[in-house]
Design an enzyme around this catalytic site. Structure first.
Site, PDB file in Angstrom:
ATOM      1  N   HIS A  22      18.659  58.469  48.387  1.00 22.85           N
ATOM      2  CA  HIS A  22      18.791  57.281  47.553  1.00 22.85           C
ATOM      3  C   HIS A  22      17.449  56.646  47.179  1.00 22.85           C
ATOM      4  CE1 HIS A  22      22.914  57.603  49.151  1.00 22.85           C
ATOM      5  NE2 HIS A  22      23.223  57.178  47.955  1.00 22.85           N
ATOM      6  N   HIS A  29      23.725  64.397  45.191  1.00 23.25           N
ATOM      7  CA  HIS A  29      24.434  64.691  46.439  1.00 23.25           C
ATOM      8  C   HIS A  29      25.913  64.346  46.305  1.00 23.25           C
ATOM      9  CE1 HIS A  29      23.148  60.460  46.720  1.00 23.25           C
ATOM     10  NE2 HIS A  29      24.225  60.276  47.476  1.00 23.25           N
ATOM     11  N   CYS A  64      34.174  53.821  49.413  1.00 25.18           N
ATOM     12  CA  CYS A  64      33.418  55.001  49.012  1.00 25.18           C
ATOM     13  C   CYS A  64      32.469  55.392  50.135  1.00 25.18           C
ATOM     14  CB  CYS A  64      32.670  54.759  47.712  1.00 25.18           C
ATOM     15  SG  CYS A  64      31.624  53.305  47.715  1.00 25.18           S
ATOM     16  N   HIS A  66      30.024  59.108  51.761  1.00 24.53           N
ATOM     17  CA  HIS A  66      29.493  60.464  51.658  1.00 24.53           C
ATOM     18  C   HIS A  66      30.081  61.323  52.764  1.00 24.53           C
ATOM     19  CE1 HIS A  66      26.286  57.658  50.304  1.00 24.53           C
ATOM     20  NE2 HIS A  66      26.215  58.505  49.302  1.00 24.53           N
ATOM     21  N   GLU A  84      36.109  51.030  56.805  1.00 21.12           N
ATOM     22  CA  GLU A  84      35.844  49.893  55.930  1.00 21.12           C
ATOM     23  C   GLU A  84      36.984  48.880  55.893  1.00 21.12           C
ATOM     24  OE1 GLU A  84      34.316  50.595  52.029  1.00 21.12           O
ATOM     25  OE2 GLU A  84      32.815  52.027  52.739  1.00 21.12           O
ATOM     26  N   TYR A  99      27.126  60.704  38.161  1.00 22.61           N
ATOM     27  CA  TYR A  99      26.495  59.521  37.575  1.00 22.61           C
ATOM     28  C   TYR A  99      25.165  59.275  38.273  1.00 22.61           C
ATOM     29  CZ  TYR A  99      27.539  56.792  41.692  1.00 22.61           C
ATOM     30  OH  TYR A  99      27.564  56.330  42.978  1.00 22.61           O
ATOM     31  N   GLU A 110      21.399  55.713  43.056  1.00 24.22           N
ATOM     32  CA  GLU A 110      22.613  56.490  43.248  1.00 24.22           C
ATOM     33  C   GLU A 110      22.544  57.661  42.267  1.00 24.22           C
ATOM     34  OE1 GLU A 110      24.976  56.042  45.412  1.00 24.22           O
ATOM     35  OE2 GLU A 110      25.095  53.925  45.893  1.00 24.22           O
ATOM     36  N   GLU A 112      24.938  60.841  42.176  1.00 27.80           N
ATOM     37  CA  GLU A 112      26.026  61.409  42.964  1.00 27.80           C
ATOM     38  C   GLU A 112      26.991  62.256  42.150  1.00 27.80           C
ATOM     39  OE1 GLU A 112      26.085  58.187  46.554  1.00 27.80           O
ATOM     40  OE2 GLU A 112      27.583  57.901  44.981  1.00 27.80           O
ATOM     41  N   TRP A 158      29.434  53.024  39.218  1.00 26.35           N
ATOM     42  CA  TRP A 158      30.292  54.207  39.294  1.00 26.35           C
ATOM     43  C   TRP A 158      31.767  53.902  39.053  1.00 26.35           C
ATOM     44  CZ3 TRP A 158      27.674  52.242  43.540  1.00 26.35           C
ATOM     45  CH2 TRP A 158      28.461  51.681  44.549  1.00 26.35           C
TER      46      TRP A 158
END
Length: 170
Positions: A22, A29, A64, A66, A84, A99, A110, A112, A158
């Site tokens: 980032h 990624h 969201c 990874h 979360e 994006y 970002e 991704e 995003w």
């Protein structure tokens, strides 16, 4: 934590730390964005916590994150949903998009290959993690799309891609 580096087709070719991936100019990624629906078709949004290093206090999809290198996207999404918001749902992947965006406040990037994952949540009580989530709201998708188009600064960059993948499904 490591993220999985990918090419433009989403094929894995290595890994890198989250922080390094980032840092400008950013490294492409794998990521995922979850969007949960309720019984009447509303979508669950969250407002990102103020302590987030990228796009804090903006409204976005349900959650969201990874996947770890080699980890299944839906498995990672289910784990993140629990971390979360303290809920679980049956999830399925419905598409992906790429994006790139720079957070004007932090300079973090970002870049991704974002897998869109959806599920349904009925009558579960949310338990938002305050380190991740500042607020939540159930919103009609048509109202959300209009708001994102008219006031994009209130939303993560995003989210429009997530909504486009959902809209393409019909």
């Amino acid at each position: 934590m490591l993220v999985e580096l990918v090419d433009e087709q989403g094929r894995a070719h290595g890994s890198l730390s989250v922080a390094a991936a980032h840092t400008a100019p950013g490294q492409l990624h794998r990521a995922f964005s979850v969007l949960l629906f309720d019984a009447v078709g509303r979508v669950l949004l969250q407002r990102r916590a103020a302590v987030k290093t990228r796009f804090p206090m903006l409204w976005t999809n349900t959650c969201c994150g990874h996947p770890e290198p080699g980890q299944a996207v839906v498995e990672a999404a289910a784990k993140r949903l629990q971390e979360e918001l303290g809920v679980s749902a049956e999830l399925s992947e419905v598409g992906a998009f790429t994006y790139q965006a720079t957070d004007p406040g932090t300079g973090r990037v970002e870049f991704e290959y974002d897998h869109v994952v959806i599920g349904r949540l009925d009558d579960e009580v949310l338990h938002p993690n305050p380190d991740e989530v500042a607020d939540t709201a159930w919103v009609r998708p048509d109202t959300l799309a209009q708001d994102v188009a008219s006031e994009p600064g209130r939303y993560t960059p995003w989210l429009s891609g997530v909504l486009a993948v959902i809209a393409a499904r019909g």
